[in-house]
Write an enzyme that holds these catalytic residues in place. Structure first.
Site, PDB file in Angstrom:
ATOM      1  N   GLY B 463       0.954  -1.216   0.057  1.00 55.59           N
ATOM      2  CA  GLY B 463       0.167  -0.226  -0.037  1.00 55.59           C
ATOM      3  C   GLY B 463       0.820   1.120  -0.098  1.00 55.59           C
ATOM      4  O   GLY B 463       0.445   2.346   0.029  1.00 55.59           O
ATOM      5  N   THR B 464       2.215   1.070  -0.205  1.00 56.85           N
ATOM      6  CA  THR B 464       3.041   2.103  -0.122  1.00 56.85           C
ATOM      7  C   THR B 464       3.298   2.940  -1.412  1.00 56.85           C
ATOM      8  O   THR B 464       3.834   4.011  -1.328  1.00 56.85           O
ATOM      9  CB  THR B 464       4.577   1.743   0.330  1.00 56.85           C
ATOM     10  N   THR B 582       3.742   9.693  -3.331  1.00 57.22           N
ATOM     11  CA  THR B 582       3.640   8.481  -2.326  1.00 57.22           C
ATOM     12  C   THR B 582       4.609   8.727  -1.403  1.00 57.22           C
ATOM     13  O   THR B 582       4.455   8.010  -0.163  1.00 57.22           O
ATOM     14  CB  THR B 582       3.756   7.172  -3.279  1.00 57.22           C
ATOM     15  N   LYS B 649      17.045   6.961  -0.606  1.00 57.81           N
ATOM     16  CA  LYS B 649      17.056   6.438   0.856  1.00 57.81           C
ATOM     17  C   LYS B 649      15.764   5.935   1.158  1.00 57.81           C
ATOM     18  O   LYS B 649      14.794   6.360   0.462  1.00 57.81           O
ATOM     19  CB  LYS B 649      17.653   7.431   1.785  1.00 57.81           C
ATOM     20  N   GLU B 653       9.765   4.385   7.113  1.00 55.12           N
ATOM     21  CA  GLU B 653       9.961   4.226   8.534  1.00 55.12           C
ATOM     22  C   GLU B 653      10.384   5.727   9.227  1.00 55.12           C
ATOM     23  O   GLU B 653       9.866   5.721  10.549  1.00 55.12           O
ATOM     24  CB  GLU B 653      10.597   3.282   8.891  1.00 55.12           C
TER      25      GLU B 653
END
Lengths: 320, 689
Positions: B463-464, B582, B649, B653
């Protein structure tokens, strides 16, 4: 999930066999069935009984049909004008989707909440009398500080019921033994030794309406709910209040607390302490303290005493 | 046609599978039609935290016609030894935690399976359990390594001497609670055997890894296990490896000879699939009077299960953040009668940076120094422990630019100074960091008829936006428009991809995709395959991190202690941003999860029952829409040619790293109340207002 039979009630005097239960919006009962906590054999759908009108009562009150949806009641112009505390309480509850489904009687009759009660694998005196209450020693941060018993420390989660308790609303009941009325303040029980019973309703009794009596000064009334996030959460503390002030003195007041007991907690002691007193912060504090001396907090919920006290002051100051 | 190249990457292209998801056409693991003989499984979970299961009896009154099988250790097929003991389902009579799978009912209908599971009689010899993490637990030990392969302890210089001799010190203990990943899509598997081959429609973050694990358990080579994972409704680390649901479904399908579907109920996600360990972290800092750190000590106590040692790398980010001559980090673990903790979004960094970045804020207060300035003064020129140069590090720029954009400069540093009505207002800052990694992967590209290309890699999109970004990367490497690229992912039979974890997906898969596409273009052939293993093996791993700074403005109700986050702002330096649309969602999602960690999320332990008692989304609170007021993410234009062909990168998170600390620091600034025990709920604040 246990298999059950579903049917539609065709009239108010429908009756209910053993193992059967009434279904309205289903926003609580269906959840409990999915969790295996409620296991009815028969569901009798009462949403087609035509109990969905809000009618004027002679003398100025309202008769709210048992099936009136929470969102409709919150939006009712008479409620918003004359009893804003009720509209605010309704809108503070649940989510838009749930309020569109939930009914007036169903909201009153939602079960008390407690994480052990919601888990069918846990001991709980509501599941099985005598199996014990793990909440007293375990997780009870959001459980009762008033009126609890050794057997149960659950809280009633309704916001609407707190407002109705403050407003002296009366429940109209139809049952196998005929019709009767019960004030909202006496509908829900304290747990005592029989916490499996949330209310005084007998099996087969059906709430048909809730009568809201006229209360002139309720036009100045408010509901304040505190929860752990901004929306879509049950209260950790709430206050419903209406106050009448004349020449700086409190001439009348209605006050009820939520999230503190097994039932919406009408603060009669605080009300009594306030009548005739100056409408000042000190009076409000004294009144709150008078009510809360009865509080018996557990290890992790003592904050509710201070929270409720502050809410009383904050809401009453805001209204007067 | 070089004008076409470089066009797709960096563009805010919408998700390529977006229309399918909106229309409900995208299929998830429990939604595939696999035949009329589909059976349904339901797990019976342990009601006790420790003991042995001696027998399982099926209630004869349950409609036996509908029940196809009841599996437990007394009758289940034997599996080969598992690397992960959580996957050795029904192989032993031992009960290691409450909620462990003890039996599985397979039935013709979901309702029958569930009902039969509820009526199973489980004969259990219960034993006393131990579920409480504490710093004086007699069984604390130092694990050999922490996740995935870092030393547990590091030390240089003389921390104690530096602390003893410093004019200014801070010695604080922060506690973070157990947290549960709670992806929207629960863990689910639909399994069927075709001859001796196994097909699994499974929700996970690594189809080839799941194929290898499940194949190993059932004695099959990985290529005889076909894992299909076309769409995933979130995982946050909890789907990084095969979970028990995949083993159970495969086992049930083998025993019954039918396709079997097992979707875990929400409550089971709070025991069977992993969580973030609770932590107790002591941070000691020593500094000169002008705010230069002379010592950093970060000691972590955390837990794992009896089954498996998972040691979170909670203090590892402290090894990279600030310069100090004397430094020490360490991890102690205790094995409890609780489920196994696992990866949860930024395992290590998320809780570790709460303690470090709040401690830095506390130090700034003691020093009477602006917390941004304190951080700037301790900016290292090379990796503080190893001395390796950073490939790129723009932490100070994130702090300074973020401060400018957020409006930090006229801040009164004193707490409890700003009041509007009943609200105390305050602001806080905290740093963010996340390692930049890439893992070996292989991709294949084929020229199709016409102008199109098919690019294949066994990656997953949680879903990223991974599928979209890979399409962009491929388009640029092929020098064609994105409309000519057909991206195939989510299938273990495609060229091997690394896990969608560690914020490494785009870098790892994009590297392989770039290699394959360039190779095809340069060779002129119809098909090309590229394996990045050798290049990644040769790459320097140290000194590669993304950095960022989080800023929060909160208001705290003076009467109730309620906290609201009025503004949350993140400024990042994370290499080249491949798709700003996104990427923004990734950053904001991380920040919102950080808000949940700061204010809402907590799995509440009942020590007597040996379990967490809030195990659904009504009782385990995450932020709701109304909690999000102003939230923004921006990034610096960071160039770094030592990373991967895209210069990117990982960004999945870093948003959750430091954002909780920024909020906690803002609560202190608003109220003067320092909450060191997360989450910062009103009951921890109100008594001190």
């Amino acid at each position: 999930m246990k298999t059950f039979t579903y049917r539609t009630a065709t009239d108010v005097a429908h009756g209910l066999e053993p193992g059967a239960t009434f279904l309205a919006g289903g926003t609580n009962l269906v959840d409990l069935m999915k969790l295996g906590v409620a296991t009815p054999d028969v569901l009798v759908d009462v949403t087609r009984l035509g109990l969905d009108e809000v009618a004027d009562l002679p003398g100025g009150g309202l008769r709210i049909g048992a099936g009136v949806r929470n969102s409709d009641l919150a939006a009712d112009s008479r409620v918003r004008r004359d009893w804003p505390v009720l509209s605010q309480a309704l809108l503070a509850g649940a989510s838009g989707q749930l309020r569109n489904m939930a009914t007036t009687a169903g909201n009153l009759l939602q079960r008390t909440r407690c994480r052990y009660f919601m888990d069918a694998t846990m001991p709980c005196n509501k599941h099985e009398p005598g199996s014990g209450c793990p909440a007293r020693e375990g997780d009870h941060r959001n459980l009762a500080i008033l009126g609890a018993s050794e057997a149960c420390v659950a809280t009633h989660p309704s916001d609407m019921a707190v407002a109705l308790a403050a407003l002296d609303a009366v429940v109209q009941i139809s049952g196998p033994a005929g019709e009767r009325t019960v004030p909202v303040t006496e509908l829900h029980r304290l747990p005592g030794d029989t916490p499996e019973r949330d209310t005084v309703l007998e099996h087969g009794e059906l709430i048909t309406a809730v009568d809201l009596p006229p209360l002139g000064f309720a036009a100045r009334s408010a509901y304040r709910k505190v929860r752990d996030r901004a929306s879509y959460a049950f209260a950790v503390g709430s206050v419903a209040a209406a106050i009448q002030v004349d020449a700086g003195a409190v001439t009348d007041v209605r006050l009820a607390f939520g999230a503190v007991a097994h039932k919406p907690w009408r603060a009669y002691t605080a009300e009594e302490a306030l009548r005739g007193r100056p409408a000042t912060r000190e009076s409000f504090l004294d009144a709150a303290d008078a009510e809360l001396t009865a509080a018996r907090p557990l290890r992790d919920n003592a904050f509710k005493v201070a929270l409720t006290r502050n809410l009383v002051v904050s809401v009453l100051e805001g209204l007067s | 046609m070089t004008t076409t190249a470089e066009r797709a990457v960096g563009q805010p292209i919408g998700r390529v599978e977006g229309p399918d998801k909106v229309r409900g056409a995208a299929r998830y693991a429990a939604e595939y039609p696999v035949g009329d003989d589909l059976a349904y499984a339901w797990v019976a979970q342990s009601p006790v935290a420790r003991g042995t299961l001696t027998d399982v009896t099926v209630d004869p009154l349950v409609e036996a016609d509908d029940v196809l099988a009841v599996l437990w250790h007394g009758n289940a097929p034997r599996l080969a030894e598992a690397d992960d003991p959580e996957l050795a389902v029904f192989q032993s009579d031992r009960i290691s935690y409450r909620g462990q799978a003890l039996a599985l009912v397979v039935a013709r209908t979901l309702e029958a399976a569930r009902r039969a599971a509820a009526t199973l009689q489980l004969d259990i010899e219960q034993e006393p359990h131990d579920s409480v993490l504490r710093t004086d637990h007699p069984e604390l030990y130092t694990p050999e390594k922490v996740n995935p392969n870092f030393p547990s302890d590091t030390a240089s210089g003389d921390v104690e001497a530096a602390l003893a001799g410093a004019p200014v010190t801070v010695d604080v203990t922060y506690r973070t609670p157990p947290l549960h990943n709670s992806p929207m899509e629960p863990h689910a598997t639909t399994a069927l055997w075709a001859d001796d081959d196994l097909v699994l429609y499974d929700s996970n973050q690594h189809p080839p890894g799941v194929a290898a694990s499940i194949g190993g358990l059932f004695g099959l080579p990985a290529d005889r296990v076909h894992v299909i994972t076309e769409h995933v409704g979130g995982g946050f680390g909890s789907k990084g490896t095969a979970r028990p649901n995949a083993v159970l479904a495969a086992m049930a399908a083998k025993v019954t000879g039918r396709p079997v579907r097992l979707a875990l109920p929400r409550q089971a996600l709070f025991s069977m699939v992993g969580h973030r360990t609770p932590t107790i972290q002591r941070v000691r800092l020593a500094a000169t009077a002008d705010g230069h750190l002379t010592a950093i000590d970060h000691d972590v106590v955390e837990q794992s299960s009896r089954l498996f040692e998972f040691a979170e790398q909670t203090a590892v980010s402290t090894r990279h953040m600030y310069a100090a001559a004397n430094r020490r980090t360490g991890h102690r673990l205790v094995r409890l009668d609780m489920p196994t903790p696992r990866w949860m979004r930024a395992p290590g960094e998320a809780p570790g940076m709460v303690a470090l970045e709040c401690a830095m804020d506390e130090l700034a207060v003691v020093l009477d120094l602006d917390p941004i300035e304190l951080r700037v003064r301790n900016e290292p020129s090379v990796e503080p422990e190893s001395g390796t140069p950073f490939s790129s590090r723009h932490y100070v720029e994130c702090l300074r630019r973020g401060a400018e954009r957020f409006g930090w400069h006229d801040r009164d540093p004193r707490p409890k100074q700003r009041r509007e009505g009943d609200w105390w207002i305050g602001t806080g800052v905290a740093g963010a960091t996340y390692p930049t990694m890439a893992q070996p992967s292989t991709a294949r590209v084929r020229r199709l008829s016409g102008d199109s290309y098919e690019v294949s890699i066994a990656a997953t999109d949680l879903g990223t936006g991974a599928r979209t970004i890979l399409t962009q990367i491929a388009a640029d490497a092929l020098e064609v428009p994105v409309s000519q690229v057909r991206m195939r992912i989510g299938d273990s039979t495609l060229p091997r991809a690394s896990v969608a974890g560690g914020s490494s997906g785009s870098a790892s898969w994009g590297w392989a995709v770039t290699g394959a596409c360039r190779s095809l273009r340069e060779s002129g052939r119809e098909e090309a395959t590229f394996d990045s293993s050798e290049l990644i093996k040769q790459q320097e791993k140290d000194g590669k991190h993304a950095f960022g700074a989080h800023f929060a403005e909160v208001r705290v109700d003076a009467m109730t202690g309620e906290v609201r986050v009025s503004r949350l702002f993140g400024m990042y330096a994370a290499g080249r941003i491949l798709n700003p649309r996104t990427a923004r969602s990734q950053f904001l999602g991380g920040m919102i999860m950080g808000m949940g960690m700061a204010l809402h999320e907590e799995s509440v332990l009942d020590p007597a029952q040996g379990t967490w008692v809030n195990h659904d989304l009504a009782e385990y609170h995450i932020p709701v829409h109304a909690d999000i007021e102003s939230i923004e993410a921006e990034w610096l234009d960071e160039q770094d040619d030592q990373l991967n062909p895209m210069g990117s990168k990982g960004i999945g998170e870093i948003g959750i790293v430091g954002s909780p600390a920024a909020i906690l620091n803002a609560i202190w600034h608003a109220t003067g109340v320092r909450v060191r025990d997360l989450p910062a709920r009103l009951d921890k604040i109100l008594p001190h207002l």
